[in-house]
Structure formats: structure tokens, C-alpha cells
Design a protein around this motif. Structure first.
Motif, PDB file in Angstrom:
ATOM      1  N   PHE A  64       0.837  -1.205   0.000  1.00  0.00           N
ATOM      2  CA  PHE A  64       0.000   0.000   0.000  1.00  0.00           C
ATOM      3  C   PHE A  64       0.874   1.258   0.000  1.00  0.00           C
ATOM      4  O   PHE A  64       0.649   2.194  -0.772  1.00  0.00           O
ATOM      5  CB  PHE A  64      -0.924   0.001   1.214  1.00  0.00           C
ATOM      6  N   LYS A  65       1.878   1.272   0.873  1.00  0.00           N
ATOM      7  CA  LYS A  65       2.762   2.434   0.953  1.00  0.00           C
ATOM      8  C   LYS A  65       3.607   2.579  -0.316  1.00  0.00           C
ATOM      9  O   LYS A  65       3.919   3.697  -0.746  1.00  0.00           O
ATOM     10  CB  LYS A  65       3.662   2.321   2.183  1.00  0.00           C
ATOM     11  N   GLU A  66       3.968   1.452  -0.919  1.00  0.00           N
ATOM     12  CA  GLU A  66       4.739   1.502  -2.174  1.00  0.00           C
ATOM     13  C   GLU A  66       3.939   2.207  -3.272  1.00  0.00           C
ATOM     14  O   GLU A  66       4.455   3.076  -3.991  1.00  0.00           O
ATOM     15  CB  GLU A  66       5.106   0.087  -2.626  1.00  0.00           C
ATOM     16  N   HIS A  67       2.664   1.825  -3.371  1.00  0.00           N
ATOM     17  CA  HIS A  67       1.805   2.451  -4.381  1.00  0.00           C
ATOM     18  C   HIS A  67       1.641   3.943  -4.078  1.00  0.00           C
ATOM     19  O   HIS A  67       1.688   4.786  -4.989  1.00  0.00           O
ATOM     20  CB  HIS A  67       0.433   1.774  -4.401  1.00  0.00           C
ATOM     21  N   GLY A  68       1.466   4.269  -2.825  1.00  0.00           N
ATOM     22  CA  GLY A  68       1.313   5.666  -2.429  1.00  0.00           C
ATOM     23  C   GLY A  68       2.546   6.491  -2.712  1.00  0.00           C
ATOM     24  O   GLY A  68       2.457   7.636  -3.174  1.00  0.00           O
TER      25      GLY A  68
END
Length: 376
Positions: A64-68
């Protein structure tokens, strides 16, 4: 139990730090822009940006944080590019837009070409825009209009671009891409379709109706009430009226204008038959001269973009960051690139405006192709 006020206080501190660092990053853009100007390098370095996103993504703790992080820094880099374009414009290294600013479009003694024949809506729009001081002639199709202007056979051409009921005239959008003519004006013509027949014709005995495809489409409800009628397309509404005269058959009718009825001696069997009583066609005026009026307030452009996620937003964001109001967007397929599209956009502004110049520079740098269709 969690304390919301405490969490919000932490967020406030973090956001202030993000804001401070973001502004510091923007300031560094001036040095980057200076280097690129000095070394004649393009602002957009896609390879460098992809490498940067890949490296930052590896710092993420989960998916999730990677995509963000990818989303966040994609926008950060896009904003920094826009700052570099502004600096290039300030330093005078951006190429000027190749259009001449004029006080007026010279309509007097102009030669004007339109598609169709006398009595067509294109003829009516031409007369309304240019008046009695121009010389008019007609050609059989839209491309002949563009050719006549490009080949100096006419000073101006008048073409329908869109209708409030039936939408875009796709062929004209495509011709704007292929020919180097420029939009210098527009005219909105209210369309009031009538059913025309021979003198003494009986509407209850009509079997066949002729009109332009959009004329048939715009009168769909009326034609559905007469579902037994055969509908046959013609090149334009006035030619449909001519065909009724030529066939001399009281069982045929045409959907055309009241002007066509008077011009060809036909009887109005029913008037105002279009579905939308506020039906209006937008006509554009094209010239081979690249010019715009000093008080022009609408710009039309065409661009092609990489076939990848986010590319359309990237281009349109140049309007957002320069506070330009986009009023219309259309797409058309690129014939030689199956299932890829070129986009046509109208937005408010004048080519002499600094905000417009900045937006055009950014779009030109980042689109696969950009064409300024006109400012009018």
C-alpha cells in the motif's frame, strides 16, 4: 483509548516538515533548469524519473505504501517540471508560438468555401458570419473545403464541428489534424429542421425521406413516429431537398431548412421536427494564415500522448497548474495505431497570455505530438 487530538497534532508537525522539504525541492529546480538550459537538455527525462520511482519504491514498508509513494513522487516530479518550464519561459529560451496577432480577421471581399450547395446549413452559417461582402462557392465534401483553403482557392472555409444533439463531426476533427489550416473564428447556428415535400404532397403518403445523417439523427423521435418511411442519407440537407425536386415524386420528402424550402420551391409539410428545440450547430472558420485576434479568448489544440497510465492527466495538469479553464475534450482514433487516440481540447485563453504560453510549452515538451488548431 486513542487521542484524536494527539494524532492530529502529530500529523500537523509532519505536514509542516513535508511542506518545508517540498518547497526546498522546488527551489532546487532552478539549478536543474539552469543546467538543462545551458546544456540544451529536455526538461522531461523519463529514464531518470523511472529510476527515481523504482529506488523510492524500495523504501516502502508494504504494498500500500509503495503504491502511495509512487503516486506521491510522480506528482512531485510533475510539479517540479512545471516550475522548470516557467523558468525556461522567464529566461527566454522557449520558442514562441508561430501565430501572428491581428486586430481583426479581414472578412471584406473574402472568398469563402463551404460544403454542400446553396440552402445548406453551412451556407447559412457562412452568410451569417461573413455577410454580403464576401464571395461564396461550394464543394461536395469537407476535405474539399480544407483543400480549397490550403491551395489558396479560398481565403476561408466554413465547416460544422459539432452539434448540440448529435455530437462531434468526426471527419472534420480528423481533417484538422491532417491539414495545416487554422481556426480563426466560430459561429453557432440554431438548427430548425423541417420536413419538405413537393407542392401539394401529403405527409400521410410519404414513403422515403432524405437528409444528412445528422439531420436524420436529430429528428429521431419524429421519424420513429413514421417508422414505415425509408431513411436515405445525403451529403447534406440542401442536396436532400434538391433530390426531392429532381425525382419529382410526391411520396419523397427531405429534412432540411426553411431556407432550402424557399430556395428550391418546396412545401413545408411540418416544421420544427428536430428532437431538441434548442438544437445548435457549431461551425468553425478556417484560414491558411496562422493568426489570431488580439481579443481572442478560446484556444483549440490537438495532442497525442504515450499509451500509458496517467499520461492524459499529466498533459491536462499543465492547464490546472496555470489556472486555465478547459471547456471541452474529445477523442478520435489514430488510424495507424489501433486502439490509441488523439485528443482535442478547447480551453479559455489567449496565445499572448503568460499562463497559456507556460501550459503550451509544458504540453509540447511532454506530448508525443502537439498541434495548436487556433485561437479565436
Amino acid at each position: 483509548m486513542l487521542d484524536l487530538s494527539e494524532s492530529r497534532a502529530q500529523i500537523d508537525v509532519i505536514d509542516k516538515e513535508i511542506t518545508r522539504l517540498f518547497q526546498k525541492r522546488i527551489d532546487v529546480c532552478r539549478d536543474v533548469a539552469a543546467y538543462k538550459i545551458q546544456n540544451n537538455k529536455k526538461v522531461l527525462d523519463k529514464t531518470r524519473e523511472n529510476q527515481k520511482l523504482e529506488a523510492l519504491s524500495k523504501l516502502a514498508e508494504d504494498g500500500f505504501k509503495e503504491h502511495g509513494i509512487c503516486d506521491l513522487f510522480t506528482q512531485v516530479m510533475a510539479i517540479c517540471r512545471k516550475r522548470q518550464y516557467q523558468i525556461m519561459k522567464e529566461e527566454g529560451v522557449a520558442q514562441p508560438v508561430p501565430f501572428d496577432c491581428v486586430d481583426e480577421i479581414d472578412k471584406i471581399n473574402a472568398t469563402v468555401v463551404f460544403q454542400g450547395v446553396e440552402g445548406a446549413y453551412s451556407h447559412a452559417a457562412s452568410m451569417a458570419y461573413f455577410g454580403d461582402l464576401a464571395t461564396y462557392f461550394h464543394v461536395p465534401n469537407f476535405e474539399e473545403v480544407m483543400k480549397a483553403v490550403a491551395n489558396k482557392e479560398a481565403d476561408f472555409g466554413v465547416l460544422p464541428l459539432e452539434n448540440s444533439s448529435a455530437g462531434q463531426v468526426g471527419d472534420v476533427y480528423d481533417l484538422l489534424t491532417r491539414y495545416d489550416n487554422t481556426i480563426v473564428g466560430e459561429y453557432y447556428l440554431p438548427v430548425r429542421h423541417c420536413l419538405l415535400g413537393l407542392k401539394g404532397a401529403d405527409i400521410d403518403k410519404i414513403q422515403t425521406v432524405y437528409s444528412h445523417p445528422q439531420g436524420l439523427m436529430q429528428c429521431g423521435k419524429f421519424l420513429n413516429e413514421h417508422s414505415s418511411w425509408q431513411q436515405i442519407s445525403q451529403a447534406n440537407t440542401a442536396m436532400a431537398a434538391q433530390k426531392v425536386i429532381k425525382e419529382n415524386n410526391p411520396k419523397t420528402a427531405a429534412i432540411a431548412s426553411e431556407t432550402a424550402a424557399k430556395l428550391y420551391g418546396l412545401e413545408i409539410l411540418e416544421e420544427g421536427i428536430n428532437d431538441n428545440k434548442t438544437n445548435t450547430t457549431r461551425f468553425i472558420i478556417v484560414s491558411r494564415k496562422k493568426c489570431y485576434r488580439r481579443d481572442a479568448s478560446k484556444i483549440s489544440i490537438m495532442f497525442e500522448i504515450p499509451h500509458e497510465s496517467g499520461s492524459l492527466y499529466t498533459i491536462l495538469s499543465h492547464m490546472i497548474y496555470n489556472d486555465l479553464n478547459m471547456t471541452k475534450i474529445e477523442s478520435r482514433p489514430i488510424p495507424e495505431q489501433p486502439f490509441e487516440y488523439r485528443f482535442f481540447v478547447d480551453f479559455e485563453g489567449n496565445l499572448a497570455d503568460a499562463a497559456v504560453e507556460n501550459a503550451i510549452l509544458g504540453i509540447k515538451e511532454e506530448a508525443a505530438r502537439l498541434k495548436i488548431l487556433g485561437n479565436y
